[in-house]
Design a protein around this motif. Structure first.
Motif, PDB file in Angstrom:
ATOM      1  N   HIS A 197       0.850  -1.190   0.000  1.00 15.80           N
ATOM      2  CA  HIS A 197       0.000   0.000   0.000  1.00 15.80           C
ATOM      3  C   HIS A 197       0.887   1.241   0.000  1.00 15.80           C
ATOM      4  CE1 HIS A 197      -3.304   2.689   0.605  1.00 15.80           C
ATOM      5  NE2 HIS A 197      -2.712   3.196   1.677  1.00 15.80           N
TER       6      HIS A 197
ATOM      7  N   SER B  17      -1.054   5.241  -5.366  1.00 18.73           N
ATOM      8  CA  SER B  17      -1.032   4.919  -6.794  1.00 18.73           C
ATOM      9  C   SER B  17      -1.037   6.197  -7.611  1.00 18.73           C
ATOM     10  CB  SER B  17      -2.253   4.065  -7.158  1.00 18.73           C
ATOM     11  OG  SER B  17      -2.330   3.895  -8.550  1.00 18.73           O
TER      12      SER B  17
ATOM     13  N   PRO C 146      -9.409   3.854  -7.066  1.00 14.60           N
ATOM     14  CA  PRO C 146      -8.847   3.235  -8.272  1.00 14.60           C
ATOM     15  C   PRO C 146      -9.952   2.637  -9.124  1.00 14.60           C
ATOM     16  CG  PRO C 146      -7.681   2.528  -6.294  1.00 14.60           C
ATOM     17  CD  PRO C 146      -8.893   3.251  -5.828  1.00 14.60           C
TER      18      PRO C 146
ATOM     19  N   GLN D 193      -2.763  -3.733  -8.686  1.00 14.69           N
ATOM     20  CA  GLN D 193      -3.622  -3.047  -7.732  1.00 14.69           C
ATOM     21  C   GLN D 193      -4.905  -3.827  -7.487  1.00 14.69           C
ATOM     22  OE1 GLN D 193      -4.962   1.088  -8.597  1.00 14.69           O
ATOM     23  NE2 GLN D 193      -4.057   1.487  -6.590  1.00 14.69           N
TER      24      GLN D 193
END
Length: 393
Positions: free
Chosen positions: A226, A229, A265, A320
């Motif tokens: 983690h 991103s 995301p 991810q």
């Protein structure tokens, strides 16, 4: 000298809330809110729907069948019952203050449902909100998990159908503005993972589980991945589970319940959806052919989702997806495993908890594969193989 007997009220001051106390409080709130909204109607409470997150109860207002939902402090029921928010008087006092805020979770959920309906998504009508209780239309239908169990070969087509229903709605200006103004971040996969497993409370929490040693390693591996991103963060539905997607007779469009709009995301919605589909396989242990059809459908969906990506983009998207999938499975499994014994689990939750060893093995093997830093497509294939093994154990 004999000690005075401890009264029930004295116990309430020192012990965590009990399911009976919480259920009685929620039912009282529901009845009071219903009478305030519909003073001339006959109100008939129905059965409580087993849930580890919120108190959900059927209720009939006149001839109108509704669901009534009560959230406590924006956290799961299991957290409240574990004592994470204090004793019962403390929880009730905090809840009274929480409900005066426009940021209360169900205020935001009602707004999300209304905005999604205007945008063209099929969602339950909001019948009313009062005193911390959200009343919604009762939609009857088969869940996505039910449909896939009956027709596993349709898995890729059903996943595409869900995507096509959601994608244009989540891109609409008003929906995006609302999600930015009033997101339901409490339903974020990573947010939940970090709340549960960060700091000193994380190890203590995992120690409550009979599989704590394995889960501690899984959490450590996932935490190392983690790092945020650089990928775009569009609006996502936020709580996309198979039981939140319903199919009714005579309407080809899926209906969606319990939204949690937020930025995240692009793979966050499919990650949670596929995490729960795998747990559905583990819970019902179907024949190998059904398991293979569902997992092949998931593989086909991810291949289609990344078809126009560059190699690096595909690698980032899949990596991810894997992290979020494993985080979500860890989140819900640990909730089931630390569920107070007197809070009924749903049949699905009880079945997953009963087969926690198989799920933990899947998490262990898949998080090890993730840590090995193979190309993401290879790692994803390994994860699907581990899922098939978990469903077969």
């Amino acid at each position: 000298m004999p000690q005075p007997a401890t009264s029930a009220r004295d116990l309430d001051v020192v012990r965590p809330p009990t399911p009976d106390l919480v259920a009685a409080y929620a039912s009282e709130q529901i009845m009071a809110a219903a009478r305030a909204l519909w003073p001339a109607a006959t109100v008939q409470p129905g059965r409580i729907i087993p849930s580890v997150t919120s108190h959900v109860q059927r209720i009939d207002v006149g001839t109108r069948p509704l669901y009534a939902k009560v959230e406590l402090l924006g956290v799961s029921l299991v957290s409240v019952l574990r004592g994470s928010c204090g004793n019962w008087p403390t929880v009730k006092a905090a809840q009274a203050a929480y409900l005066t805020s426009s940021r209360a979770l169900l205020v935001r959920e009602a707004a999300h449902l209304r905005a999604l309906a205007v945008a063209g998504l099929r969602v339950p009508d909001v019948a009313g909100y009062s005193r911390g209780v959200l009343f919604t239309e009762r939609i009857q239908g088969a869940t996505l998990d039910d449909v896939i169990a009956a027709e596993p070969a349709r898995t890729p087509a059903l996943l595409q159908l869900v995507h096509r229903a959601l994608d244009p709605v989540l891109r609409q200006r008003d929906v995006m503005a609302l999600a930015d103004r009033a997101p339901i971040v409490e339903r974020s996969i990573t947010g939940t993972f970090l709340r549960k497993f960060n700091g000193l409370s994380g190890p203590a929490y995992l120690s409550r589980s009979p599989h704590g040693d394995v889960l501690r390693l899984v959490v450590a591996r996932l935490s190392s991945h983690h790092t945020g991103s650089s990928m775009a963060r569009p609006i996502v539905f936020g709580d996309l589970k198979p039981e939140h997607i319903l199919f009714t007779t005579g309407d080809p469009r899926p209906a969606f319940i319990d939204p949690g709009l937020m930025r995240g995301p692009l793979c966050a919605d499919p990650a949670k959806l596929m995490s729960r589909l795998v747990l559905g396989l583990v819970a019902r242990q179907p024949q190998e052919a059904e398991t293979r059809a569902v997992l092949d459908g998931m593989a086909a969906y991810t291949a289609d989702a990344t078809a126009h990506h560059s190699t690096d983009e595909e690698d980032a998207w899949l990596r991810q997806l894997i992290v979020l999938w494993l985080m979500d499975t860890t989140n819900i499994l640990t909730t089931y495993l630390t569920n107070p014994p007197d809070l009924p689990l749903s049949p699905h939750g009880a079945a997953v908890a009963a087969r926690a060893g198989a799920v933990c093995q899947m998490l262990d093997l898949s998080s090890r594969a993730l840590a090995a830093r193979h190309p993401a497509r290879h790692t994803w294939n390994l994860c699907l193989a581990n899922a098939a093994q978990a469903a077969a154990l």
